[in-house]
Scaffold this active site. Structure first.
Site, short mmCIF file in Angstrom:
data_model
loop_
_atom_site.label_atom_id
_atom_site.label_comp_id
_atom_site.label_asym_id
_atom_site.label_seq_id
_atom_site.Cartn_x
_atom_site.Cartn_y
_atom_site.Cartn_z
N HIS A 249 4.00 -2.53 8.69
CA HIS A 249 2.70 -2.88 7.60
C HIS A 249 3.08 -2.02 6.33
CE1 HIS A 249 -1.27 -2.78 5.92
NE2 HIS A 249 -1.73 -3.85 6.95
N ARG A 269 -6.04 -4.54 -0.65
CA ARG A 269 -5.40 -5.33 -1.60
C ARG A 269 -6.27 -6.68 -1.61
NH1 ARG A 269 -0.43 -6.08 0.91
NH2 ARG A 269 -1.01 -4.91 2.41
#
Ligand code: FAD
Length: 649
Positions: A249, A269
């Protein structure tokens, strides 16, 4: 002769995360007596940690969304290596599973007009993740547990016994799947607190044990992710698929060191957070690969405009699939443009008001304030890649979740392979758990029904062997004994500390089979793993069987070593870069490799094949169904499929 209690059930589910609970609910609803065994406390599984949300094309945020778009995104994310039928079933059924959760009491965040709210995530064309702030997994598990309790209350009303048809054995670990001939007959377990052994006899066993992250040093995973289900399947004779694909990740915490690797959810995000390097540059614009060029914005203006008007603008490159973002961060740090603690900056503070951050990302706000003394409403976070998820897992039938080659064994959730191809999109795990958890429970129940009058038996000899294997660390180093991986005869010698072995394993996997891979390093990793396996035969523990974490770890080492060898061996063999497998020496994606699945099996008769325990075999993927291929533009398919596949269309 070891005396152990035997319990008889129809279906046994190993694991009580989202996949395990959904499977258990289904098997019980089919009327079968179902037992759930979980290593941790009931309710403490990875699913509970899931933050961002669950992907389903409900079309609440954008009515253009539908299962076909979700299927397309999933295949693109997996770089077309996905078992396409699984990806299709997943995309078709995910929305029903979310609605079902709501009817069972899940309280998702809502849109202003009262629908389930859906948020943006990397690789998803439309906002698609149903969520509960950044605590979605908690609500999912709470709801499934509530459903379990409701079913138990129903049984109590009928029979006076809450556990008549659904029982949870918590803090119990399975160390072996038991078989009669080639058919599953049960599982061998120990209770963590007392060290007591017991056997659950059942013709159907569902593996739902999650992933393998604890084989790596920097990981978002917690202590129970030691690849147990992967190893149990291998030892039972079921092959694993796609083990070279491990997801790093892009955004884990990079400091303080004590919490390095803890996840920073992608919703940061998705909700507008941007990545910058030490020069303040929004660097992701420099890392959009050709295959995604048409879909992503070229300028900051266009990227920012997308949040308000997604139909007329392209997506920000911060929302590329995870493998792309992780590689980009890695490259920036390597080029000397990293943050003070070796990551990059992720900023929401300049992108939305403090009260919105606190409302939409409450856990992240709390996590950074408590652990790093950083207020994310006032300044940026420092983040870097962390081992997060394994795409590889048990090779299963797409429809039934049945493991290849072992009748009665099923697998669902992160322990199963194939669905996500070479890279999973965020949010697609929670939906995977529910879609294939339900299917595994359904088909496990059907299998058990078929065998109602002729159940495979558990022999005393098998129990004896499993007990001896589990007790070995108490006498390791004293003399002869079987190997830590259940093969061969281990030699006596200097006892080894399981914690030291675990640290060395994690370091080797991190350094040699991590986010960027090279041939020499992976070969070195295999040599290191062989040495560690040898030493693990002498992993010794003191004291007794009552709650003894050193003993538990010594047993987990067998699993982590087997699984790590699968990852290293498959990664060394695949001479291309694709999704969660990046080769420095083969940086390009190779269309010829798209058709290949690498299958890992235990080497014949416990023989040490090529210096290891794992034999590798290549299997050709079945061609993608024509109507599914028609969902893509020809220009896009050319990037992935061979000429032969394109002309066969
Ligand atoms: P788990 O939920 O981990 O459950 C595994 C179970 O197996 C546990 O009960 C464990 O005790 C048991 N077990 C293991 N070994 C044994 C054994 N030997 N014997 C008995 N029991 C055993 N995915 C998304 O889709 N959206 C997200 O927002 C998201 N956020 C995430 C955030 C974090 C921090 C992490 C770590 C993951 C996230 N993921 C997310 C991924 C997702 O949460 C996991 O892939 C998923 O929850 C795995 O579910 P599972 O049911 O397969 O396994």
């Amino acid at each position: 002769m070891t005396q152990v209690e035997r319990h008889q059930w129809d279906v046994v589910v190993i694991g009580a995360g989202g996949a395990g609970l959904r499977a258990a609910i289904e098997a019980r609803e089919q009327g079968l007596r179902t037992a759930v065994i979980c290593k941790s406390l009931f309710g403490k599984a990875h699913t509970v940690m899931a933050e961002g949300g669950i992907a389903a094309s409900m079309g609440n945020a954008n009515e253009n969304d539908n299962w076909q778009v979700h299927f397309r995104d999933t295949m693109r994310g997996g770089k077309f290596l996905n078992q396409w039928r699984m990806a299709e079933l997943h995309a078709r059924e995910a929305a029903d599973r979310v609605w079902e959760l709501e009817t069972w009491g899940a309280l998702f965040d809502r849109t202003e007009d009262g629908r389930i709210s859906q948020r943006n995530f990397g690789g998803h064309e439309y906002p698609r993740l149903a969520h509960v702030g950044d605590r979605t997994g908690l609500e999912l598990i709470r709801t499934l547990q509530q459903k379990v309790v409701a079913l138990q209350q129903e049984d109590h009303r009928e029979s006076g016994d809450y556990e008549a048809r659904l029982k949870i054995f918590q803090e119990c670990t399975v160390t072996r799947i038991l078989k009669e001939g080639d058919r599953v007959s049960g599982a061998f377990c120990y209770e963590r607190e007392s060290g007591r052994f017991f056997v659950v006899e059942a013709p159907s066993v569902v593996l739902a044990t999650g992933g393998i992250g604890k084989s790596f040093k920097v990981t978002s995973n917690s202590w129970e992710y030691t690849g147990d289900g992967h190893a149990l399947a291998l030892l039972a004779g079921a092959p694993l698929i796609n083990m070279e694909f491990v997801q790093f990740h892009p955004t884990g915490m990079v400091w303080p060191l004590s919490v390095k690797g803890i996840l920073v959810t992608e919703s940061v995000r998705g909700d507008g957070g941007v990545l910058r390097n030490s020069e303040g540059k929004r660097f992701m614009f420099d890392y959009i690969p050709d295959v995604f060029k048409e879909k992503y914005a070229e300028s900051e203006e266009e990227a920012d405009a997308w949040y308000a008007d997604p139909d007329r603008n392209r997506r920000p490159p911060e929302l590329l699939p995870r493998d792309e973002v992780a590689r980009a961060i890695n490259a920036e740090v390597k080029a000397g443009r990293g943050s003070p603690h070796g990551g990059v900056f992720l900023d929401v503070s300049t992108r939305m008001p403090a009260e919105v951050i606190k409302r939409r990302l409450p856990s992240m706000h709390h996590q950074f304030l408590e652990l790093a003394d950083v207020d994310i409403t006032a300044g940026p976070m420092e983040v870097g890649p962390t081992c997060h998820y394994v795409m590889g897992g048990v090779d299963v039938d797409s429809e039934t979740a049945a493991a290849s080659g072992v009748p009665g064994l099923f697998a669902a959730g992160e322990v199963a392979g194939g669905m996500h191809g070479s890279n999973r999109l965020g949010g697609n795990s929670l939906s995977d758990l529910l879609v294939f958890g339900r299917r595994a429970g359904l088909y496990a129940a059907r299998h058990a029904k078929q065998l109602a009058s002729a159940r495979p038996a558990v022999s005393d000899a098998q129990i004896e062997a499993a007990a001896a294997e589990a007790l070995r660390p108490f006498s390791a180093g004293e003399g002869a004994g079987d190997g830590a991986d259940g093969a061969g005869t281990g030699a006596g010698g200097t006892p080894e500390n399981p914690y030291t072995l675990h640290q060395e394993l994690q370091q080797a996997m991190n350094d040699l089979v991590g986010i960027i891979r090279r041939e020499e390093e992976m070969a070195q990793a295999l040599t290191r793993l062989a040495e560690l396996r040898d030493r693990a035969r002498r992993a010794a523990v003191e004291g007794h069987r009552q709650f003894n974490p050193g003993w538990h770890l010594a047993l987990d080492l067998r699993n982590m070593l087997l699984v790590s060898e699968c990852v290293a061996r498959a990664a060394l063999n695949r001479t291309e870069s694709r999704g969660g497998h990046t080769r420095d020496d083969y940086p390009e994606m190779d269309r010829e490799w798209r058709r290949a699945n690498l299958m890992c099996a235990l080497a014949e008769d416990g023989a040490e094949g090529a210096g290891g325990r794992i034999a590798l075999r290549r299997r050709e993927m079945p061609p993608i169904r024509a109507d599914l291929l028609e969902l893509f533009e020809k220009e896009e398919l050319i990037k992935y499929l061979t000429d032969e596949e394109l002309t066969a269309e």
